[in-house]
Design a protein around this motif. Structure first.
Motif, short mmCIF file in Angstrom:
data_model
loop_
_atom_site.label_atom_id
_atom_site.label_comp_id
_atom_site.label_asym_id
_atom_site.label_seq_id
_atom_site.Cartn_x
_atom_site.Cartn_y
_atom_site.Cartn_z
N SER A 7 36.03 -49.96 23.77
CA SER A 7 35.52 -49.83 22.40
C SER A 7 36.59 -49.11 21.59
O SER A 7 37.37 -48.34 22.13
CB SER A 7 34.19 -49.08 22.38
OG SER A 7 34.38 -47.77 22.84
N HIS A 114 32.22 -58.95 19.60
CA HIS A 114 31.55 -58.29 18.47
C HIS A 114 30.49 -59.20 17.87
O HIS A 114 29.57 -58.75 17.20
CB HIS A 114 32.56 -57.94 17.37
CG HIS A 114 33.21 -56.61 17.55
ND1 HIS A 114 33.09 -55.58 16.66
CD2 HIS A 114 34.00 -56.13 18.55
CE1 HIS A 114 33.78 -54.53 17.08
NE2 HIS A 114 34.35 -54.84 18.22
N LEU A 161 34.27 -54.00 22.54
CA LEU A 161 32.84 -53.71 22.48
C LEU A 161 32.53 -53.03 21.15
O LEU A 161 33.19 -52.07 20.77
CB LEU A 161 32.48 -52.79 23.65
CG LEU A 161 31.08 -52.21 23.70
CD1 LEU A 161 30.08 -53.30 24.05
CD2 LEU A 161 31.01 -51.09 24.72
N ASP A 163 29.41 -51.74 20.13
CA ASP A 163 28.44 -50.65 20.18
C ASP A 163 28.53 -49.93 21.53
O ASP A 163 28.16 -50.48 22.56
CB ASP A 163 27.04 -51.28 19.99
CG ASP A 163 25.93 -50.25 20.05
OD1 ASP A 163 26.23 -49.05 20.27
OD2 ASP A 163 24.77 -50.65 19.86
N ARG A 164 29.01 -48.70 21.50
CA ARG A 164 29.23 -47.95 22.74
C ARG A 164 27.98 -47.84 23.61
O ARG A 164 28.07 -47.73 24.83
CB ARG A 164 29.74 -46.54 22.42
CG ARG A 164 31.26 -46.44 22.31
CD ARG A 164 31.75 -45.11 22.84
NE ARG A 164 31.59 -44.99 24.29
CZ ARG A 164 32.49 -45.42 25.17
NH1 ARG A 164 33.61 -45.96 24.77
NH2 ARG A 164 32.28 -45.28 26.47
#
Ligand code: BES
Ligand code: MN
Ligand code: ZN
Length: 499
Positions: A7, A114, A161, A163-164
């Motif tokens: 991310s 994403h 990524l 959204d962590r």
């Protein structure tokens, strides 16, 4: 290829190639828009030139973007945003990777994850990214003397990524994707090998090699003498016309509770099908090296299952033989006795797949299986009916059929069900024996399944006819590795690990 989930800010990535999506009509999703702003609107400017408007299958390379640490930006068309499904997603990834094949990039950062397709999840998106990337990267070079071919190879792909909080699902998806992709590649390699290399003995050796991956796997190869003792007169009648001895590959994986009933997969392993005395026409006969793709898919699924360490009991059976004309070969009208005791009139020696499968299906009874699924390039009629996009599906249990259909939709490795009504059974009646091995001109896929159904009355059973889906013909001639994704999905789902 190596994969990694990361991310971070896409425009800050120092990479040989940053891969971004573009929707139709030149619509930039947020991630692509962010990168566009970081490079002073260079992406929008390029799109305005009219070279790309975001249609599925389009791509455009931008070199040395201003002020960014990446060397290239690869834009790939994703089609209309409202139609952005998993299928469109996979196509975009495939296009990106096949484009990279012609560049010198050794690694790339892909921002497509994403964009979550409307029918997908983080897990499925990361899994699909890896699987589609590996599918597009695959090439069969084992039989070329010069494998370097002047091309650089992509060694690593970083999946961005958004959204962590999704990191666990993303990593799980990536790992599952890698295991499935390895299974698919294994099945493709075996399928693509020619008949003089990939013989029944070769397939058996490959099965034994799988033991290295897990201590929970036992592999046993039944030789012709053992099959003789078991009364497998139908299977042996096919190999009699060949110099290569037939084998019955038996793989037993104990990943579940010792007493849990196993899933049994049975794959047709005809390493070359010339038709026997009912000889096939010469044109295109070389494609009959693919007649072992069902067996190859069983090895592929087993390989994926071992890598995933699935908590399930899985048995893989691969009856493997050649079908050639010879003085000792089956003759039209011969009557053979199967392991079940049923006698079979061999009216056409080219309908040999069912002859080897029926004895393997009878052998499957000893496992008291939860489910048996056989996979076979069984009938040309299936190619006529469904072409290459769907595998034919027939089953004696509707829940099992639905489970396979669902796993197919989930993976894009789809099947389509045909009826197995009793009405068709009379077509394989024989005057002289218990059953005939062909059912006449019509409904060839169904009568082939009817034949198999006579040997599967003791368990829940489904049959996948992959004659159309197992390989591509023509200029893109190559094995597809199907239905490894479908079957692995079914196993993952049974283990509740598919998400
Ligand atoms: N392996 C073939 C089926 C096949 C044919 C797969 C073409 C893919 C493309 C199988 O063994 C076979 O020859 N089946 C016969 C059955 C017939 C004699 C009833 C066929 O489909 O013609
Ligand atoms: Mn045949
Ligand atoms: Zn065949």
């Amino acid at each position: 290829m190596e994969f990694e989930v990361k991310s971070g800010v896409p425009s800050n990535q120092r990479t040989a190639c940053l891969i971004l999506g573009v929707f139709e009509k030149r619509k930039l999703p947020k991630v692509s828009d962010d990168v566009d702003q970081a490079c002073n609107g260079q992406i929008r400017q390029l799109l305005k030139s009219g070279d790309m408007d975001g249609k599925q299958g389009q791509k455009l390379m931008l070199y040395s973007p201003q002020g960014l640490p990446c060397k290239r930006i690869l834009l790939v068309g994703c089609g209309p945003e409202k139609d952005f499904t998993k299928a469109a997603y996979r196509k975009a990834v495939e296009k990106a990777v096949s484009t990279l094949k012609d560049t010198g990039a050794t690694e790339a950062v892909i921002c497509l994850p994403h964009l979550t397709p409307k029918d997908g999840t983080s897990y499925s998106t990361f899994r699909d990214t890896v699987l589609a990337a590996e599918q597009a990267w695959y090439s069969f070079t084992e039989c070329k003397s010069d494998t370097t071919n002047g091309k650089h190879s992509l060694r690593k792909m970083t999946l961005m990524l958004a959204d962590r909080r999704q990191i666990k699902k993303a990593v799980k998806g990536m790992e599952h994707g890698m295991a499935i992709a390895n299974g698919v590649s294994k099945a493709k390699d075996l399928g693509n090998l020619p008949g003089n290399i990939c013989t029944p003995s070769y397939l058996a050796e490959q099965a034994k090699k799988l033991k290295r991956k897990s201590r929970k796997l036992k592999v046993q190869i039944l030789e012709e003498a053992q099959m003789e003792k078991l009364g497998m007169g139908s299977l042996l009648s096919v190999s009699r016309g060949s110099r290569q001895p037939a084998k019955l590959i038996v793989m037993e994986y104990q990943g579940g509770k010792p007493k849990a009933k196993p899933v049994v997969l049975v794959g047709k392993g005809l390493t070359f099908d010339a038709g026997g005395i009912s000889l096939k026409p010469a044109a295109g006969m070389e494609e009959m090296k693919y007649d072992m793709c069902g067996g190859a898919s069983v090895l592929g699924v087993m390989s994926a299952c071992l890598e995933l360490k699935l908590p399930i009991n899985l048995v893989g059976l691969v009856p493997t033989s050649e079908n050639l004309p010879d003085g000792a070969a089956n003759k039209p009208g011969d009557i053979v006795t199967s392991m079940s005791g049923k006698t079979i009139e061999v009216l056409n020696t080219d309908a040999e797949g069912r002859l080897i499968l029926c004895d393997a299906l009878t052998y499957a009874e000893r496992y008291k299986p939860a489910t048996v699924i056989d996979i076979a390039t069984l009938t040309g009629a299936c190619v006529v009916a469904l072409g290459k996009h769907a595998s034919g599906l027939l089953a004696n249990n509707d829940d099992l059929a639905q489970e396979l259909l669902d796993a197919g939709i989930e993976t894009g490795d789809r099947a389509w069900q045909l009826p197995l009504w009793d009405d068709y059974q009379e077509m394989i009646n024989s005057k002289a024996a218990d059953i005939a091995n062909i059912g006449g001109r019509w409904a060839g896929t169904i009568t082939a399944a009817c034949f198999l159904s006579r040997f599967t009355t003791d368990f829940k059973w489904a049959h996948l006819d992959i004659a159309g889906s197992a390989w591509n013909s023509g200029s893109t001639k190559s094995a597809t590795g199907r239905p490894v994704p479908l079957l692995t999905q079914l196993l993952l789902k049974r283990c509740r690990l598919d998400g």
